[in-house]
Design a protein around this motif. Structure first.
Motif, PDB file in Angstrom:
ATOM      1  N   ASN A 126      78.363  47.420  53.274  1.00 54.43           N
ATOM      2  CA  ASN A 126      78.690  46.977  54.634  1.00 54.43           C
ATOM      3  C   ASN A 126      78.049  47.867  55.693  1.00 54.43           C
ATOM      4  N   LEU A 127      77.970  49.175  55.431  1.00 59.99           N
ATOM      5  CA  LEU A 127      77.311  50.069  56.381  1.00 59.99           C
ATOM      6  C   LEU A 127      75.815  49.753  56.499  1.00 59.99           C
ATOM      7  N   LEU A 128      75.178  49.517  55.386  1.00 59.54           N
ATOM      8  CA  LEU A 128      73.764  49.148  55.427  1.00 59.54           C
ATOM      9  C   LEU A 128      73.582  47.790  56.088  1.00 59.54           C
ATOM     10  N   ARG A 129      74.480  46.884  55.801  1.00 62.10           N
ATOM     11  CA  ARG A 129      74.409  45.536  56.370  1.00 62.10           C
ATOM     12  C   ARG A 129      74.488  45.567  57.891  1.00 62.10           C
ATOM     13  N   GLU A 130      75.243  46.515  58.430  1.00 62.46           N
ATOM     14  CA  GLU A 130      75.433  46.603  59.871  1.00 62.46           C
ATOM     15  C   GLU A 130      74.449  47.563  60.542  1.00 62.46           C
ATOM     16  N   GLY A 131      73.487  48.064  59.792  1.00 67.23           N
ATOM     17  CA  GLY A 131      72.473  48.910  60.393  1.00 67.23           C
ATOM     18  C   GLY A 131      72.902  50.328  60.666  1.00 67.23           C
TER      19      GLY A 131
END
Length: 509
Positions: free
Chosen positions: A49-54
């Motif tokens: 989720n952290l990677l997904r949100e940049g």
């Protein structure tokens, strides 16, 4: 940011955008216990989720390390299945492909120096290919494994001597931090031989919950609350952490730990300290942690025979039938206790803590019960008897929010009063899902913000309060736990504890 990072950021909720990652924010995360339950259920979904949100850039990578014999493809497939089941947002194939490129795996025994040499080689390969030289080590392992892992990391030259240097190296440690005060002090001594305190991030996922963090905002951001937040206006405070599940296959661990070590020493005392601490000089990490430590130092010790006056030890009836649980186990799965904080603000105010498994419902909340009005002005006895104390309740889970119970007149010709509730719900107000605690905590550790992590002295003062209670219980071998039915509110003795002080528990559920 790279094209991959932009792809993640564009897919995220615009209202939930995070700060643009910087070189200092990037790192390679090494997870010891990389194939374990915590990694599959919590850590990898949080990273996805952290990677997904940049929030993490293209230099970020993760290395899972465990004893399981498998290759990188097998490991990634294991994690993909876990993400499909546990991530808060549905797994999307394009996002998974980008995430999977960052995932690496090493099979190694935690005690074998050869495994650390292989880890060093892999880290150097990633750095040579343009990866970050910052290193974050996550010990998703039993606490007993921490000393050997730390010393092996040091021997292999994988840890810098200061967390503030560049490139930096930091370590996240999972609870429990020892079994009592002596073992916690010894663990802290060993950690201090390898790491500076600014490199150690002792994680308690409760502190990463939005509503736990909001305790400070509610108190210090609203002038209607803080002037009343003291012994003059507060009658008592209740903190409840009720679970509807049992030990869920963790019988061997739980039978050696119990509810007091598992929940009271960490989660409940952390929440208690946030509820009762003085205003910090600022919201800087150590300013807040200094004030939390002051509360823990002020807790009145419960010792000797007083333990069995003010502490209830319960066990749900089916606990001894759980796998890997002793047939005659005395391990408590429930406890309720009354305690005091001996300082100027809270002298004489009782605090009631309650936590247990296999209870009526899942519920974690803090309830501040204010003193009753000093004089009923409404004349008739039946009206006065209907007056209830004001209660401010901070709901931590599952329905995150805050409600305030006040007294109001019902419409009509006669004077009829009733309690009504003013309710604020996170999900209804902000119209977006609340992030998992591990997302916030992982990001804070990468950015070097230790506010929501426990400091060495904080851990030891929590054990100073808990250890005499545990010793009294473990020494009293002839006294068994009080049994309670699954799906109940716990043992009846907990209700009697409250009645002794003319109070009552809030309803679970």
């Amino acid at each position: 940011m790279s094209d991959q990072t932009l792809r993640f950021a564009q897919l995220s909720d615009a209202g939930a955008a995070l700060l643009t990652p910087t070189q200092q924010d990037s790192c390679t995360l090494v997870i010891f216990g990389g194939a374990g339950d915590l990694t599959r259920r919590k850590l990898m979904p949080a990273l996805y989720n952290l990677l997904r949100e940049g929030a993490l850039d293209e230099r970020f990578a993760v290395i899972g390390l465990s004893r399981r014999e498998q290759d990188g493809d097998g490991y990634r497939e294991l994690l993909k299945q876990a993400l499909a089941e546990h991530t808060r947002e549905p797994l999307q194939e394009p996002e998974w492909v980008v995430f999977a490129e960052r995932i690496h795996y090493l099979s190694a025994n935690f005690e074998d120096p050869e495994g650390y040499r292989a880890l060093r080689d892999r880290l150097e390969q990633l750095e040579a290919a343009g990866g970050s030289a910052n290193r974050l080590f996550y010990l998703a392992t039993p606490p007993s494994a921490a000393p050997i892992i730390l010393h092996r990391l040091q021997e292999a030259g994988l840890i810098n001597t200061s967390g503030s240097s560049s490139p930096w190296s930091r370590v996240i440690m999972e609870k429990p931090y020892g079994r009592d005060l002596d073992s916690a002090q010894e663990l802290n001594r060993i950690v201090g031989e390898v790491l500076g305190e600014d490199q150690v991030y002792r994680i308690d996922h409760y502190l990463g919950k939005e509503t736990v963090q909001n305790i400070l905002v509610a108190r210090f951001g609203n002038t209607i609350f803080e002037p009343l937040w003291n012994r003059k206006y507060v009658d008592h405070i209740q903190i409840t952490a009720a679970e509807a599940i049992g030990v869920e296959g963790r019988g061997r661990f739980y039978d050696q730990t119990g509810v007091i070590r598992d929940m009271v020493q960490s989660h409940l005392l952390q929440v208690l300290s946030l509820c009762t601490m003085e205003a910090p000089l600022s919201f800087a990490a150590d300013d807040i942690r200094d004030k939390r430590v002051e509360v823990l130092r002020s807790l009145r010790q419960i010792t000797g025979s007083q333990v069995f006056e003010d502490v209830i030890f319960g066990q749900y009836r089916g606990y001894r039938d759980e796998a890997n649980v002793a047939a005659d186990s005395r391990t408590p799965t429930y406890t309720a206790m009354k305690c005091f904080i001996d300082n100027w603000r809270w002298q004489g105010v009782p605090f009631f803590l309650r936590v247990g498994k296999q209870l009526r419902a899942r519920m974690t909340e803090v309830s501040v019960v204010f003193r009753p009005v000093p004089l009923c002005l409404f004349g008739r006895d039946e009206v006065c008897q209907q007056l209830e104390s004001n209660v401010l309740t901070i709901r931590i889970q599952p329905d995150e929010g805050i409600d305030l119970k006040i007294v109001s007149k019902r419409p009509g010709d006669s004077l009829d009063v009733r309690s009504v509730v003013m309710d604020f719900s996170y999900s209804e107000t902000f119209k977006r899902p609340i992030k998992e605690a591990y997302e916030r905590l992982l990001l804070d550790a990468i950015r070097g913000d230790a506010t929501l992590f426990a400091r060495r002295d904080e851990v030891e003062h929590a054990w100073r309060f808990v250890s005499p209670i545990l010793k009294a219980w473990e020494d009293a071998q002839r006294i068994g736990p009080l049994f309670y039915a699954e799906g109940s509110d716990g043992p009846m003795e907990a209700e009697r504890l409250m009645r002794r002080y003319d109070r009552r528990w809030r309803e679970i559920g």
